[in-house]
Scaffold this active site. Sequence first.
Site, PDB file in Angstrom:
ATOM      1  CD  GLN A 130       4.037 -36.318 -19.228  1.00  0.00           C
ATOM      2  OE1 GLN A 130       4.738 -37.301 -19.391  1.00  0.00           O
ATOM      3  NE2 GLN A 130       4.225 -35.184 -19.860  1.00  0.00           N
ATOM      4  N   GLY A 131       0.421 -38.243 -16.551  1.00  0.00           N
ATOM      5  CA  GLY A 131      -0.210 -39.509 -16.924  1.00  0.00           C
ATOM      6  C   GLY A 131      -0.455 -39.564 -18.418  1.00  0.00           C
ATOM      7  CB  SER A 133       3.638 -43.518 -20.719  1.00  0.00           C
ATOM      8  OG  SER A 133       4.518 -42.678 -21.406  1.00  0.00           O
ATOM      9  CB  SER A 165       8.928 -38.802 -13.481  1.00  0.00           C
ATOM     10  OG  SER A 165       9.444 -39.439 -14.615  1.00  0.00           O
ATOM     11  CD  GLU A 248      13.384 -24.970 -27.447  1.00  0.00           C
ATOM     12  OE1 GLU A 248      12.920 -24.920 -28.582  1.00  0.00           O
ATOM     13  OE2 GLU A 248      14.322 -25.708 -27.118  1.00  0.00           O
TER      14      GLU A 248
END
Lengths: 392, 373
Positions: A130-131, A133, A165, A248
């Site tokens: 995931q990019g 931040s 991560s 969720e």
Amino acid sequence: MEVDFGPAVRDFRDELRDWFADHLVGEFAEHRGVGGPTDGAAWDVRLAWDRELSAGNWLGVGWPKEYGGRGLGLIEEIAFEYEYARANAPYRATVNALDLLGPMLLAMGDEAQKKRFLPPILAVEELWGQGFSEPGAGSDLASVRTRAERDGDQWVVNGQKVWTSFGVHADWLYVLTRTDPDSRRHKGLTLLLLPTDQPGVEIRPIRNLAGQDEFAEVFLSDARTGADMAVGEVGQGWRTAMATLGIERGTTLLPQQLGFEREAEALIDLARARGALDDPMLRRRIVDAWISVRIMRTTNLRTIAELTAGRTPGPQATTAKLYASTRHQQLGHLAMELAGPAGQIVGEDYELDTRQRSFLLSLAETIYGGSSEIQRNIIGELLLGLPREPRP
Amino acid sequence: MDLTFSEEQHELRTVVRSFLTRHATEADVRRLAADPRGHDPWIWRRMATEIGLQGLAVPEEYGGSGFGYADLGVVFEETGRALLCAPYFATVALAAEALLRCDDEAARAELLPGIASGETVATLALTEDDGRWDELGIRLNARAGASGWLLTGEKTYVPDGHLADLLLVAARTPAGISLFAVTTADAPGLTRTPLPTLDQTRKQARVTFADTPARLLGTDGTAWPALARTLATAAVLLAVEQVGGAAAALDTAVAYAKIREQYGRPIGSFQGIKHKCADMLVEIESARSAAYAGLWALDAGDETEIAVAAALAQAFCSEAFTKVAADTIQVHGGIGFTWEHPAHLYLKRAKSSEVLLGTPAYHRELLAARLGI
């Protein structure tokens, strides 16, 4: 306390329990409970375990069959997580793609993107990072500065991402970029899917406080991806990103917190072995630790019961993260205190035992997924309706 | 076991809240707190006749409605919110439960219908001067006289003991702990002295017995297990009541933080206040989990689980209510420290209910013992 998911789910549960009995063996069984959101321990074993799950068709229980899922409902997804936690199986290495990117693509992706990306996620053929931040955009994602510009049928991306991560393993990244250079804050952002196997992408591991390399910073220098790789509308990336973060997570908290419960039980055993239960101060903290994990479990079960009854979960679904992360840290401090002098000694190459690793990594739990301070703002503003703090 | 409330239970909550909004206003609470009797028989009757609150969980064969503990929990959360001034906890959580648990069918058939109909105010007289809630704290002497049992000694901190029509008294006979019933209207040698309480919304009394005739319930010397179980049920119901009180206190804090301005903006926009309120909600939702787990354990009827969940609920919810009530005063600043503001009513209810069935430390020890820690 147990959850009864009703007769319709019983067969599904029985099948899953049988499957765990047959497959959670050997090396996998030796790595029960290993891993966590920021814990890269036993990566290869865990990846192999994800492939084992995939071969059993247990990934994407709720995803449509046409993309490789089982096409079942929320209740089966929850039952899966519950049984998974009971079995104490290794933490899934591809949780990022399974729990965040996949649901986001299902909700916001176009048909071509779903067909192209969802089956390889479930087959554990492509790993994702995931990019979101950046060095200047952590909790405040609206400050994203990574730029993307159109060049013919491609996007050209420049900037830096951080805290990705398992980034060193990623074949693809989903990145939040600024596609309108004159835009401010959350306007003019676009979410792009970007392959890492190209000269413009440099991934450098960042060593965390436990000595592991399992997150990374990502440097993008004229990195390229196709024009068709924007998820959702161009310029509406904020909405897409928020949908991802809003997915969720009550179900994913459950396995983690049942793990905390096991830690608390181990702690009580250790205290008993050390004779620490005779110390009234320690005894009080030990009972409080047990109370904490028991409350976490009940809170999760309340949320699950509401979800399976088709209701919108109550406030406890939001307060659970703050409570669990704070209390897990207290558990870690107590475990280290009970370990005494032995807790100071690590193995060769800074190899940590379970207790040391859990304690050190628990310090991330009040930061990732929205820090405790952000959680308090969310609780104050969204649940209690308090006025927003002034923002520029 | 259903870990969520049903539509019917949500409706029950609405009905009870609406009743209490009309009949247990802050003005009512203040009026009855100042009244030595401490409750309004007119409201008590309406509780029984309009919604059947006293008999809600009393089995139908004894004149009640036969609902479960989760239903009763809904009511206690609401009476806690309203700081209801009535002998409801004493009558329903302590006395009715003690009757249900005791080994005496005749007594149940005779005494429970009056409780269910609202005609009888009842309580459990267990604690003595040292305030202990365990077996060893029971010293009051019962002896067999020529025409029946006679009690001699003193009970104190008896909830609503000054006005109860029926006292269930834990006493010691040569055979052990036994439970007795005393009807206060015609009891020679019985003296009841109201105690001025810190929490004026729930009264207490000292009760002395001098050769007071009493009716033995069940078998002589065998009452402790039933009493311990009664206390576990009451611990859970008190925990739910505490959650309701804490939630109501937070509501007042949040309402104030939205309108009170300092430095030109509402204080609730400052993180110092906002984060305190958020932490209060985390505490309340965690306490809800602890208390509700107790309700579900009671309805499931698993004795081991009940013992664990009850001790956990009191250990956690007592402190949670006190913390939230104290923080509510903090959020209100100076105004929260005045007699006129309701914040102190919650603080006093919280601090008193923290020890009503034994301190959090006592319940932690009960929990530890039950877990084998």
